[in-house]
Design an enzyme around this catalytic site. Sequence first.
Site, short mmCIF file in Angstrom:
data_model
loop_
_atom_site.label_atom_id
_atom_site.label_comp_id
_atom_site.label_asym_id
_atom_site.label_seq_id
_atom_site.Cartn_x
_atom_site.Cartn_y
_atom_site.Cartn_z
CE LYS A 58 -4.16 2.11 2.56
NZ LYS A 58 -4.58 1.76 3.43
CB SER A 118 -8.24 3.28 2.38
OG SER A 118 -7.43 2.95 3.38
CB SER A 178 -8.03 0.31 5.68
OG SER A 178 -9.04 1.90 5.58
#
Lengths: 486, 98, 507
Positions: A79, A154, A178
Amino acid sequence: MQFHTLTIRQAHQLLITKQLSSVELTQAILGRIREIDSKVKSYVTVAEELALEQAKKADERIAKGENVTPLTGIPFSMKDCISTRGVRTTCSSKILANYIPQYNATVTNKLVEAGAVLLGKTNMDEFGMGSSCENSAFFNTHNPWDLTRVPGGSSGGAAASLAAGLCLFSIGEDTGGSVRMPAGFCNVTGIKPTYGRVSRYGLIALASSFDCIGPMTRDVYDCATVLEHIAGHDPHDSTTYQTPVPKYTASIHQPIRKMKLGIPKEYFIAGMEAGVESALQEAIRQFEKLGMEIHEVSLPHTQYALPVYYLLLFAEASANLARFDGTRFGLSVAEGAKDVIDIYLQTRREGFGDEVKRRIMLGAYALSAGYYDAYYLKAQKVRTLLRRDFESAFSKVDLLLAPTCPTTAFKLGEKTSDPLEMYLSDIYVVATNPAGVPAIALPCGFSNNLPVGMQLIGKHLDEQTLFQVAHAYQQVTDWHKKIPPL
Amino acid sequence: MPQTIETKTVKHIAFLVRLGISEEEAQKFSRQFSAIIDYFNMLNEVDTTNVPPASDIANAENVLRDDIVQPSMSREEFLKNAPQSERGYIKVPTVLGD
Amino acid sequence: MRPTYEPVIGLEIHAELITNSKMFCGCSANYASAPEPNTNICPVCTGLPGALPVANKKAIELAVLVGLALNCSVNKHNTFARKNYYYPDLPKGYQISQYELPICENGWLEVEFPSPQTHQTPPLPSGEGRGVRETPLSLRERARVRVRRVHIEEDTAKLFHEKNYALVDFNRAGVPLLEIVSEPDIHSVEAALDYATKVRAILRYLGVNSGDMEKGVLRFEANVSVRPVDSDELRTRTEIKNLNSFRALTRAIAYEIERQIQIYESGGAVVQETLGWDDVRGMTTSQRSKEEAHDYRYFPEPDLPPLQLSDEWIESIRTRLPELPEAKTARFISDFGLTLSEARFLTSERTLADYFERVAAKAKSPARTVHSWIAGEFMRYLNDSGKSIEDVTLLPESFAKLIDMVTDKVISGNSAKVVLNEMLASGGDPEQIVREKNLAQVSDENQIQAIVEKILNDNPAEVEKYLAGKETLLQWFMGQVARATKGKADPNVAKELLVKSLEERRK
Ligand SMILES: [Mg+2]
Ligand SMILES: [Zn+2]
C-alpha cells in the site's frame, strides 16, 4: 505454469527446489501487470528495475542457501502509505505525488531483509480516507470480480492487485477496516493485527492510535507466514509490544474443537444484504461442524463504534496531516506567496482532496475550544466502553465472528455523493480498531457472483487463535481458492 | 438537536488548519458538516460518568530511549525533497506576525 | 494623589535540558557546536511523513530532578500532548508537549523582595546572572511563589529572518525543553528577578542547564497585570514573550506595569494580548500572535503511551538532589559564621561554593577571612582575566596556605595579593614564591624603627603638620614605610613605632 495463482508456500517450494527462479517469477508477474493492470489499475508505481534487482539477490541467497526465508524471492505489492526509500510513496495524494522517501519503514526493512521482492506501490483512498478507493487523487481501482465495481478501501489497490494475480501477497494497512473490507470485496485473506503488534514507523499516519499494517494473502497460512516476518517490537515505535512474536505457522494446525465462537448479536441486524447474511450463517454452521461451540454474545456499544471511530480519526488526522505544508517535501504552491502562510493555504488547498479537507476540518472542530469535551473527550470515553464490550465478550468466548461489510462490492460512483453513507459501509469493521483487538478477514461465499467476506475477531495479542480457526475453516472450504475471471 | 455549522465557522476552521477555501466550498462543507456532526451527536445518549478516556490507558509499557546519539541523516538527502533551500537551510517566504 | 497599584506577575521559564541526544530522536542535542545548519537531523525531528517519536529517558530523569528541586509533586502517571499550530520552525505542525497531566506540579520557591512594594518601579539591577540586590537585606521580605507546573516539551527549529524570506535550521528542533510555570504570586520587579535568578541557580546546581542566556538556553515569558493595592481581584493580563536576559525581563515588566497603570489612570482598559519586548526602544510592543485565535487544540499524543513512574524510581532520582543554594546558604551561616550576604555570594554558584569549602577546610584561618580573600582578590582576578572558576587550577591547599601565612604574619596582605596572582597565573607553592620574591614580612622592631627614623628625619615639614594636629598624615607616613619596605613591613608594628617616634618628637 500459472505463476500468478501461487501461494507463498507453493512458490517457496518451487524456488528452493530450483524449479523456478525469483527472477522468472518476478518477470512473469511484471508481465501480467503490464498486461492487465490497465483494467484493474491497482498499482500507482511499479518498481520494475528494483524488483528485478531484488529478485536477482534473492536467487543468489537461495543458490548459496544463505538465510533463505519463506519470503525470499516472493514478489509482493505494498500500500502506498508505507515508506520505501527511493521509491515514490504518494498516499494517492497530489500533495505527495512526487515524494520519494529518504528512509524505509520498519516493515519495509523487515521484508527486504527477509528477501521479499517489492513490485510496487498500490492505490488507496487518499491518506486512507475512504472505503472504496474512489478517493485516490490519481484514478479509481476496479474490482477484479466486476470491473464496474469498487475493490473496497482504503487498501483497495492492495486487495485488487492480489486478487488479480499481480503479486503473491500484499501489505495493506487497516485503520478502520481498510484491510478487511477490501479483502472481503476481493475474496482474499487479510489480517488487522493487534494494535502495537506491527511497527508503524515509516507508515504515513492516518489515525495514530488505530493504524495497523497487515498482510493480505491467498490463504491463512500465507497470512501467518508474512505476519511472522513483519511483527514485533520496534525501538522506533513507542506503541509496539515487547511481547515476543509466536511462530504462528508452527501451531496453525492445532485443533479448534471445543473452542468457543461468539456471535455478537448487534452485528446480525436488518440492513445486511440477504446473500451476505446467508453466507455468514453457512460459515457458522461450518464452524459448528468443526466442533466449535457457538455462543451468542453482546457488544452493547456497537452502534457507537462508528461515531467514536470517525471522531477520533478526524482529530488525530487533523494533526497528522499538518506536516504537509509545502516547506520541506512534497507539493509546494508558492506562486505569489507573500507570507509563508500563503504557501500553507495554497499548497494544502491544491494538494488535498475534498474528503481529506472534510476530515481535517472536522477533526480541528472536534478538538477546538468549547467542543473538545463534547466530541473528542466524549468519544475517548465511549471508546473505553467499546474496549470493555470486547473484554467482557472475551471472558465468555475465545473469538468472535462478524461480517466485513453489510453488502458485497458496490458500483463505482454509487456512494460518492454522500460522505456519511460511505462512512456507514464501515459499520462492521471499525469497532476493532478503537479497541485495538486483532481481526482476520477471509472469504466465506458469494452473493450474486460477488465475494462475501467474514472476519474473526480475537483477544489482544491472540492472533494465534485467529490463524488456527481461520486455517481450519480453509481446510474444509475453498472459497479462498476462487479466482476472478480476468 | 440538529446542529448547523455556519460557513463562517467553516472558514474559521479552514484557516486553523491552513486550508484555502472558496465561498462555495465553505457552503458545501457547511451542509455536509452539519449532517455529520448531527450523526456524531448520538454519543450524547451514552452515559460516561466515571468512565476514563481511553487515551489515558497505557496499552504498552514505558518505552524510553537511552540518551545515546545516533548518526544524523545527510543534509543533501534532506534538502533533495525541499521545494526551496539556500546555503544548507530550508528557505521559506517572509514570516509575518513575528 | 493617585492610588498605588500592586503588580500581579507570573513567569514562564523555558529551559533547555543538557542531554546528549534530542527529546524524541537520537540526533545530537548539541546544536550550539554544530558546524553547519541541518546537520543534526533525522526523519523524526524534521517531521518527515511516517516518523515517530521515542522519549529520551535522561530528559525525563532531569525533568523529575528539577521538579523535586522546586518542591513539586511528581505525577507518576503523566502524558504527552500535541499542541497544534503552524509555523515554519515547527516541522510537524504540532509541538509535543504536556498539557493535562504534566510530569511535575504544585511546587514552590521562596523569593525575597524589598518592602513595602508599590507601583514605584524600583531601581533596575545593573548586572546579569548573580542576583544583584540593591536593598539592604534587612529591609527585605520573603514570600513563596507557587510553581504551578513543570512540563517536558521539544524545542523548535531556528528561524533566521532575511530581507524578504526566512531560513530554517532544524539542528535545534526537538532539543529537550522544560517549561516551568509559576502562579501569578509575584508582586514586584525585584521579586520577579529574584525568582528567575533562583530558578536559574537551581538549574545550574542540578547541572541540567548552563544558564547561558546569551545562547538562549534559558528564556522567559511574563504575564503582567496591575490592581489597586489591597484588592485581590485579577485584572486583564498581558503576556510578554521572548525575554532573553534578566535585564530584558526586569525592564519589560517594569515598563508594562507602568504602561498599565497609565491606562487605568487615564480611565482606559487594558486589552489582553501578547506583547513583544523591544530592547532597543525599551518598550513592549503589540505582537500579531502566531495563532490568531489561540486555539492550540491540545490532545493526548497517540504516538507516546502515558509515562508510568514508580515510587522507587522517583526516590532514586531524589537521592541525586545536591544541596541547593538556600540550604547551602543556611549551612554556611551556621557552620562558618558568615553573614547572610557573604553566604549568598559564595553560594550563588555551586562551583564557587565548593571551591570556598575546599579552601576553608584546608585553612587554619577563620572562614570569614577565606571568604574575604575569595570575594576580594580572587574574584578580581577572575573578572580581570575573564576566566571562570572552572578554569582555576590553583590548589585549594595552596590558597589556604597563603591565607594562613597572612594570618601568621609571615607575609603582609599586600605581598599575599602579589603571590596569589602569581599562583593563579602560573601555579606554584606560596612559600617558594615568597622565598624567590623575598616577600617575607619584616616584623623585627629594630629593623623597622631604623626605617621610621629615617623617614621622619627626611620629612620634617610633615612631622610639623602632624604634631600641629593633622593626624591624618599618619596614613601618609605608613605609605612611606610600605614603599621603603616594598610592603613587607608588618603594618601593625610599623604603625606602633611611627606613633611612638612622632610623639617623642613633641618634646
Ligand atoms: Mg511551551
Ligand atoms: Zn532527529
